[in-house]
Design a protein around this motif. Structure first.
Motif, PDB file in Angstrom:
ATOM      1  N   VAL A  31     -19.838   3.561  53.351  1.00  0.00           N
ATOM      2  CA  VAL A  31     -19.792   4.794  54.128  1.00  0.00           C
ATOM      3  C   VAL A  31     -18.797   4.632  55.270  1.00  0.00           C
ATOM      4  O   VAL A  31     -18.838   3.649  56.000  1.00  0.00           O
ATOM      5  CB  VAL A  31     -21.188   5.118  54.693  1.00  0.00           C
ATOM      6  N   GLU A  32     -17.896   5.594  55.433  1.00  0.00           N
ATOM      7  CA  GLU A  32     -16.903   5.529  56.482  1.00  0.00           C
ATOM      8  C   GLU A  32     -17.218   6.549  57.565  1.00  0.00           C
ATOM      9  O   GLU A  32     -17.571   7.684  57.269  1.00  0.00           O
ATOM     10  CB  GLU A  32     -15.512   5.812  55.908  1.00  0.00           C
ATOM     11  N   PRO A  33     -17.058   6.157  58.829  1.00  0.00           N
ATOM     12  CA  PRO A  33     -17.333   7.097  59.922  1.00  0.00           C
ATOM     13  C   PRO A  33     -16.402   8.296  59.862  1.00  0.00           C
ATOM     14  O   PRO A  33     -15.264   8.190  59.427  1.00  0.00           O
ATOM     15  CB  PRO A  33     -17.066   6.255  61.186  1.00  0.00           C
ATOM     16  N   THR A  34     -16.883   9.436  60.303  1.00  0.00           N
ATOM     17  CA  THR A  34     -16.062  10.626  60.368  1.00  0.00           C
ATOM     18  C   THR A  34     -15.418  10.733  61.744  1.00  0.00           C
ATOM     19  O   THR A  34     -15.721   9.983  62.648  1.00  0.00           O
ATOM     20  CB  THR A  34     -16.915  11.881  60.118  1.00  0.00           C
ATOM     21  N   SER A  35     -14.518  11.695  61.881  1.00  0.00           N
ATOM     22  CA  SER A  35     -13.744  11.808  63.106  1.00  0.00           C
ATOM     23  C   SER A  35     -14.595  12.133  64.320  1.00  0.00           C
ATOM     24  O   SER A  35     -14.258  11.767  65.439  1.00  0.00           O
ATOM     25  CB  SER A  35     -12.669  12.887  62.932  1.00  0.00           C
ATOM     26  N   ASN A  36     -15.726  12.837  64.124  1.00  0.00           N
ATOM     27  CA  ASN A  36     -16.524  13.204  65.288  1.00  0.00           C
ATOM     28  C   ASN A  36     -17.417  12.066  65.771  1.00  0.00           C
ATOM     29  O   ASN A  36     -18.055  12.161  66.806  1.00  0.00           O
ATOM     30  CB  ASN A  36     -17.372  14.457  65.012  1.00  0.00           C
ATOM     31  N   GLY A  37     -17.470  10.977  65.004  1.00  0.00           N
ATOM     32  CA  GLY A  37     -18.222   9.813  65.438  1.00  0.00           C
ATOM     33  C   GLY A  37     -19.720   9.977  65.356  1.00  0.00           C
ATOM     34  O   GLY A  37     -20.482   9.103  65.741  1.00  0.00           O
ATOM     35  N   ARG A  38     -20.210  11.135  64.838  1.00  0.00           N
ATOM     36  CA  ARG A  38     -21.648  11.385  64.824  1.00  0.00           C
ATOM     37  C   ARG A  38     -22.246  11.246  63.438  1.00  0.00           C
ATOM     38  O   ARG A  38     -23.430  11.342  63.263  1.00  0.00           O
ATOM     39  CB  ARG A  38     -21.941  12.787  65.362  1.00  0.00           C
ATOM     40  N   GLY A  39     -21.406  11.070  62.442  1.00  0.00           N
ATOM     41  CA  GLY A  39     -21.982  11.016  61.110  1.00  0.00           C
ATOM     42  C   GLY A  39     -21.123  10.183  60.191  1.00  0.00           C
ATOM     43  O   GLY A  39     -20.277   9.419  60.633  1.00  0.00           O
ATOM     44  N   GLY A  63     -18.859  15.305  56.740  1.00  0.00           N
ATOM     45  CA  GLY A  63     -19.186  15.836  58.058  1.00  0.00           C
ATOM     46  C   GLY A  63     -20.180  14.928  58.739  1.00  0.00           C
ATOM     47  O   GLY A  63     -20.152  13.711  58.557  1.00  0.00           O
ATOM     48  N   SER A  64     -21.076  15.512  59.502  1.00  0.00           N
ATOM     49  CA  SER A  64     -22.076  14.713  60.204  1.00  0.00           C
ATOM     50  C   SER A  64     -23.307  14.581  59.326  1.00  0.00           C
ATOM     51  O   SER A  64     -24.241  15.375  59.394  1.00  0.00           O
ATOM     52  CB  SER A  64     -22.452  15.357  61.540  1.00  0.00           C
ATOM     53  N   GLN A 240     -21.740  20.070  61.846  1.00  0.00           N
ATOM     54  CA  GLN A 240     -21.566  20.608  60.498  1.00  0.00           C
ATOM     55  C   GLN A 240     -21.724  19.511  59.455  1.00  0.00           C
ATOM     56  O   GLN A 240     -21.373  18.353  59.690  1.00  0.00           O
ATOM     57  CB  GLN A 240     -20.191  21.254  60.345  1.00  0.00           C
ATOM     58  N   ALA A 241     -22.255  19.906  58.308  1.00  0.00           N
ATOM     59  CA  ALA A 241     -22.337  19.014  57.147  1.00  0.00           C
ATOM     60  C   ALA A 241     -22.012  19.840  55.911  1.00  0.00           C
ATOM     61  O   ALA A 241     -22.427  20.995  55.792  1.00  0.00           O
ATOM     62  CB  ALA A 241     -23.726  18.403  57.027  1.00  0.00           C
ATOM     63  N   THR A 242     -21.255  19.251  55.008  1.00  0.00           N
ATOM     64  CA  THR A 242     -20.829  19.951  53.794  1.00  0.00           C
ATOM     65  C   THR A 242     -21.310  19.192  52.555  1.00  0.00           C
ATOM     66  O   THR A 242     -21.248  17.963  52.516  1.00  0.00           O
ATOM     67  CB  THR A 242     -19.298  20.085  53.755  1.00  0.00           C
ATOM     68  N   ALA A 243     -21.769  19.930  51.565  1.00  0.00           N
ATOM     69  CA  ALA A 243     -22.128  19.366  50.264  1.00  0.00           C
ATOM     70  C   ALA A 243     -21.293  20.079  49.211  1.00  0.00           C
ATOM     71  O   ALA A 243     -21.182  21.309  49.222  1.00  0.00           O
ATOM     72  CB  ALA A 243     -23.611  19.546  49.981  1.00  0.00           C
ATOM     73  N   THR A 256     -23.152  23.671  56.076  1.00  0.00           N
ATOM     74  CA  THR A 256     -24.277  24.035  56.938  1.00  0.00           C
ATOM     75  C   THR A 256     -23.915  23.691  58.382  1.00  0.00           C
ATOM     76  O   THR A 256     -23.467  22.583  58.666  1.00  0.00           O
ATOM     77  CB  THR A 256     -25.547  23.281  56.511  1.00  0.00           C
ATOM     78  N   THR A 257     -24.101  24.654  59.269  1.00  0.00           N
ATOM     79  CA  THR A 257     -23.742  24.481  60.673  1.00  0.00           C
ATOM     80  C   THR A 257     -24.980  24.615  61.552  1.00  0.00           C
ATOM     81  O   THR A 257     -25.727  25.582  61.441  1.00  0.00           O
ATOM     82  CB  THR A 257     -22.698  25.531  61.104  1.00  0.00           C
TER      83      THR A 257
END
Length: 360
Positions: A31-39, A63-64, A240-243, A256-257
């Motif tokens: 798993v790689e961190p995303t740009s927002n650092g939260r997810g 996303g997160s 936000q998280a995307t599936a 989903t936001t």
């Protein structure tokens, strides 16, 4: 359930032993961190390797999102709402499906005790896929629909591994069915994967930031002294998280936001009061919550905070800070809507001393 699918029920029971249900497995890569650092960006794959055949269904989260999703990320405020326990998704091509089914049916037919009703069900299912035997709204297939290989896929049930109720998780028991590339699944399959289902799964996997409020006094507060509480807008933003499901001829996604709307303070003892009295601090116009304490505000009542009436002694009180998030989704084809509000929070240890003091 209509009449024809009731007829299929006993066959499906045997089919579940032969075909099996696709189960979302752990990600096959780091798993790689995303740009927002939260997810983290992660993906969970339907099926897996068995007899050299791979299931094609693949849901990718970005996303997160928390690895594995499930409990502890965000809790729906509507106790009656839960993510889907199972759904139908693309499974195998016609050639791969024939290869797998032929092998599994033959193996099952040779198993001890496969006579009577069980044996008849196996024979009925074999006729369904080989000889075109079908029902009112469930057409049969000739030679596993090999003539249409590459033009679509067989779909099968997928279990949600985060659903604790086994019966719900395994309730998508209809026989695998064919869907042409670019076409929607037949309407009787209400649990077929859709943007709305993906949105609910993104909700389930969403990882929200920790809710650590800033307090003043910061380390130790005093009995009968108003304690100010606030959250800066920099750490209190939407998530936000995307599936997404991408297979040949069928590509859908949903985002989903979650938008923060309020902070709930629970002091951890009955010997306290909150500001406001409800303990619900609403979001400000600048997306912050509460108001930072500053010199000269000691005589004011904090817009968001609390006051303790009794010392915590040698221990601490467990202040519970919970954020309510409004959650909505958008998906492929302009679909979208609202999902139940979510809550997420954590405890903070607060030491209350039996010393009368004034913040100056």
């Amino acid at each position: 359930m209509n009449v024809s699918r009731k007829i299929l029920l006993h066959t499906s029971t045997v089919a579940s032993l032969i075909v099996g249900t696709l189960i979302l497995t752990e990600p096959a890569h780091a798993v790689e961190p995303t740009s927002n650092g939260r997810g983290a960006s992660t993906e969970q794959v339907g099926g897996g390797k068995k007899a050299g055949i791979y299931a094609a269904a693949r849901i990718q989260y970005s996303g997160s999102v928390a690895k594995g999703g499930g409990t502890g990320n965000v809790t729906s405020s509507d106790v009656s709402w839960t993510p889907p326990p199972c759904w139908y998704a693309p499974y195998l091509s016609a050639k791969d499906f024939k290869k797998k089914m032929s092998k599994d049916i033959e193996s099952t037919k040779n198993s001890p005790g496969m006579t009577g009703t069980a044996g008849a069900a196996i024979g009925e299912m074999e006729r369904h896929y080989e000889d075109g035997y079908g029902w009112t709204d469930t057409p049969g297939y000739k030679d596993y629909n090999i003539e249409n290989d590459g033009k679509g896929m067989f779909w099968a049930g997928v279990e949600n591994p985060n659903e604790p109720d086994y019966l719900k998780r395994t309730s998508c028991t209809d026989l695998p069915f064919w869907v042409e590339n670019g076409e929607a699944p037949p309407p009787q399959y209400e649990e077929a994967i859709s943007p709305e289902i993906l949105a609910a799964l993104a909700y389930q996997h969403m990882e929200l930031p920790d809710t650590k409020v800033t307090l003043a006094p910061e380390a130790n507060t005093k009995v009968n002294l108003p304690t100010w509480a606030w959250l800066d807008k920099a750490v209190f933003d939407e998530v936000q998280a995307t599936a997404a499901l991408n297979v040949p001829g069928f590509n859908i996604q949903a985002t989903t936001t979650a938008r923060p709307v309020s902070l709930k303070l629970e002091p951890g003892t009955k010997d306290a009061e909150t500001y406001p009295a409800s303990g619900e601090c609403v979001i400000n116009a600048d997306k912050s919550i509460g108001e930072p304490y500053a010199k000269g505000k000691a005589d004011r009542t904090p817009p968001c905070g609390l006051k303790y009436f009794r010392s915590s002694g040698d221990g601490t009180y467990k202040l519970q800070a919970t954020i309510t998030w409004e959650i909505a989704w958008t998906g492929t084809g302009g679909a979208g809507g609202d999902l139940p509000d979510g809550t997420f929070g954590n405890e903070q240890a607060v030491t209350v001393q039996e010393i009368q003091a004034v913040n100056r």
